[in-house]
Design an enzyme around this catalytic site. Sequence first.
Site, PDB file in Angstrom:
ATOM      1  N   ASP A 185      13.033   2.575 -10.711  1.00 32.66           N
ATOM      2  CA  ASP A 185      12.058   3.468 -10.148  1.00 32.66           C
ATOM      3  C   ASP A 185      12.481   4.856  -9.963  1.00 32.66           C
ATOM      4  OD1 ASP A 185       8.881   4.255  -9.602  1.00 32.66           O
ATOM      5  OD2 ASP A 185       9.995   4.390  -7.585  1.00 32.66           O
ATOM      6  N   GLU A 269       9.287   3.239 -16.037  1.00 35.00           N
ATOM      7  CA  GLU A 269       7.921   4.034 -16.218  1.00 35.00           C
ATOM      8  C   GLU A 269       7.681   5.061 -17.391  1.00 35.00           C
ATOM      9  OE1 GLU A 269       4.968   3.426 -12.603  1.00 35.00           O
ATOM     10  OE2 GLU A 269       6.589   4.459 -12.183  1.00 35.00           O
ATOM     11  N   CYS A 322       1.829  -5.600  -4.531  1.00 38.25           N
ATOM     12  CA  CYS A 322       2.665  -6.540  -3.801  1.00 38.25           C
ATOM     13  C   CYS A 322       3.548  -7.596  -4.759  1.00 38.25           C
ATOM     14  CB  CYS A 322       1.961  -7.526  -2.825  1.00 38.25           C
ATOM     15  SG  CYS A 322       2.982  -8.682  -1.870  1.00 38.25           S
ATOM     16  N   CYS A 325       2.640 -11.674  -3.794  1.00 37.25           N
ATOM     17  CA  CYS A 325       1.429 -12.435  -4.392  1.00 37.25           C
ATOM     18  C   CYS A 325       0.878 -11.578  -5.370  1.00 37.25           C
ATOM     19  CB  CYS A 325       0.589 -12.386  -3.246  1.00 37.25           C
ATOM     20  SG  CYS A 325      -0.013 -10.648  -2.254  1.00 37.25           S
ATOM     21  N   CYS A 341       1.668  -6.395   3.165  1.00 36.04           N
ATOM     22  CA  CYS A 341       0.624  -6.723   2.085  1.00 36.04           C
ATOM     23  C   CYS A 341      -0.318  -7.507   3.063  1.00 36.04           C
ATOM     24  CB  CYS A 341       1.108  -7.887   1.307  1.00 36.04           C
ATOM     25  SG  CYS A 341      -0.003  -8.359   0.123  1.00 36.04           S
ATOM     26  N   CYS A 344      -0.931 -11.624   1.763  1.00 36.59           N
ATOM     27  CA  CYS A 344       0.129 -12.480   1.920  1.00 36.59           C
ATOM     28  C   CYS A 344       1.090 -12.487   3.273  1.00 36.59           C
ATOM     29  CB  CYS A 344       0.902 -12.894   0.748  1.00 36.59           C
ATOM     30  SG  CYS A 344       1.787 -11.451   0.568  1.00 36.59           S
ATOM     31  N   ASP A 359      10.081   1.673  -3.033  1.00 38.77           N
ATOM     32  CA  ASP A 359      10.562   2.134  -4.435  1.00 38.77           C
ATOM     33  C   ASP A 359      11.201   0.847  -4.730  1.00 38.77           C
ATOM     34  OD1 ASP A 359       9.990   4.352  -4.162  1.00 38.77           O
ATOM     35  OD2 ASP A 359      11.890   5.315  -3.550  1.00 38.77           O
TER      36      ASP A 359
END
Length: 414
Positions: A185, A269, A322, A325, A341, A344, A359
């Site tokens: 990232d 990305e 997340c 999960c 999260c 979870c 990140d």
Amino acid sequence: MVEKAYRYRFYPTPEQETLLRRTLGCVRLVYNKALDARTKGWYERSRRVSYKETSLMLTGWKKQDDLFFLGDVSSVPLQQGLRHLQTAFTNFFAGRAKYPNFKKKRNGGSAEFTKSAFKWKDGKIYLAKCKEPLPIRWSRQLPENCNPSTVTVTLDPSGRWHISIRFNDYRDLSLPPTDKQVGFDLGISSLITTSDGDKIANPKHFKKLRKRLAKYQKALSRKQKGSNNRYKAKLKVARIHAKIKNTRKDFTHKLTTQLVRENQLIVFEDLAVKNMVKNHKLSQVINDANWAEIIRQIKYKSDWYNREAISIDRWFPSSKLCSVCLNRVDSLPLNIREWDCPFCNAHHVRVAAPTEHRDINASTNILAAGLAVSVCGATVRPVRVASPTAKESKSRKAGAKNSPKGRRKQKPKS
């Protein structure tokens, strides 16, 4: 086969420098006259001037008394300048670039020589109308059995001469396969955060020399225009800009080469950097981070070394997902660097990088999405509903008007 270009520094003799400067000036003059002719042709006569017509104009310009010096230099760089102008107009009409600008002397210049305008003999380059070979500092040798197809001589604003030699590389550069995979990232405080939890600090090349650059720019603004002292001050400013550019370029090449050599799969990305730099608060740091160049180099170096580079859609919610999960939170502002999260109760934290929790989670999700694309060809683009055609929208409006619920109440008269 891969088309490559090696760039070298060279130090021309006084005779060579005189001829090269004259060549650059003629190339700039022909380019600007052709651009002026094409612009006037459109605005005054509403017609497009083609490349063939500008080529005929060049023949006529050489016969004019005030432009006789165009015949003292090689005709190939002049013709290549017209081809570059045609490419610039092609990109403009295709929407890939802005309208071409006039070339300025203070920006240096370049001249391109094709095979008919230079000679490659015994590892030396002889340009047209030059008796002696160019004194090139060979920092690396060309690969065996690789002959140059085009050479480009460049003079940068700081007064340095470079030559770019283009050739076809027939070597097999494939690296042995490895099991290592990584997703990363891009950021500002940390330039790259990988899915392994490693982070690479942003060197911030411009910030290191910002005060020094401001000092010399202030001195330049006080010099009288056209004076010799102003020319000296301008060179000092140009050399600082060149140093920033070179350090940034060197760091980017070393970083991308390391990532490609160590990993079989690299996922990142597809950022819209052009749109992101429109934010005046972030434009300077984004340009200094060199995000677009990092992505570009990873793509072509992966092809060289038989690696796989996968680009994830820019709308993929890598930070909001997340990684445990795979549930998505509604909003996650940039000032939140670690979060729990709600589904979870996973706490996205890493002791080794206490300020980069967000990140690391994003890079983990980017790698997972890239694996899905690599293994089963899945897509990570968001599902978008196609807009209805004109006929469908018209029928929907008619149906809504005829139905009792779709009728609108008449506005009461005041």
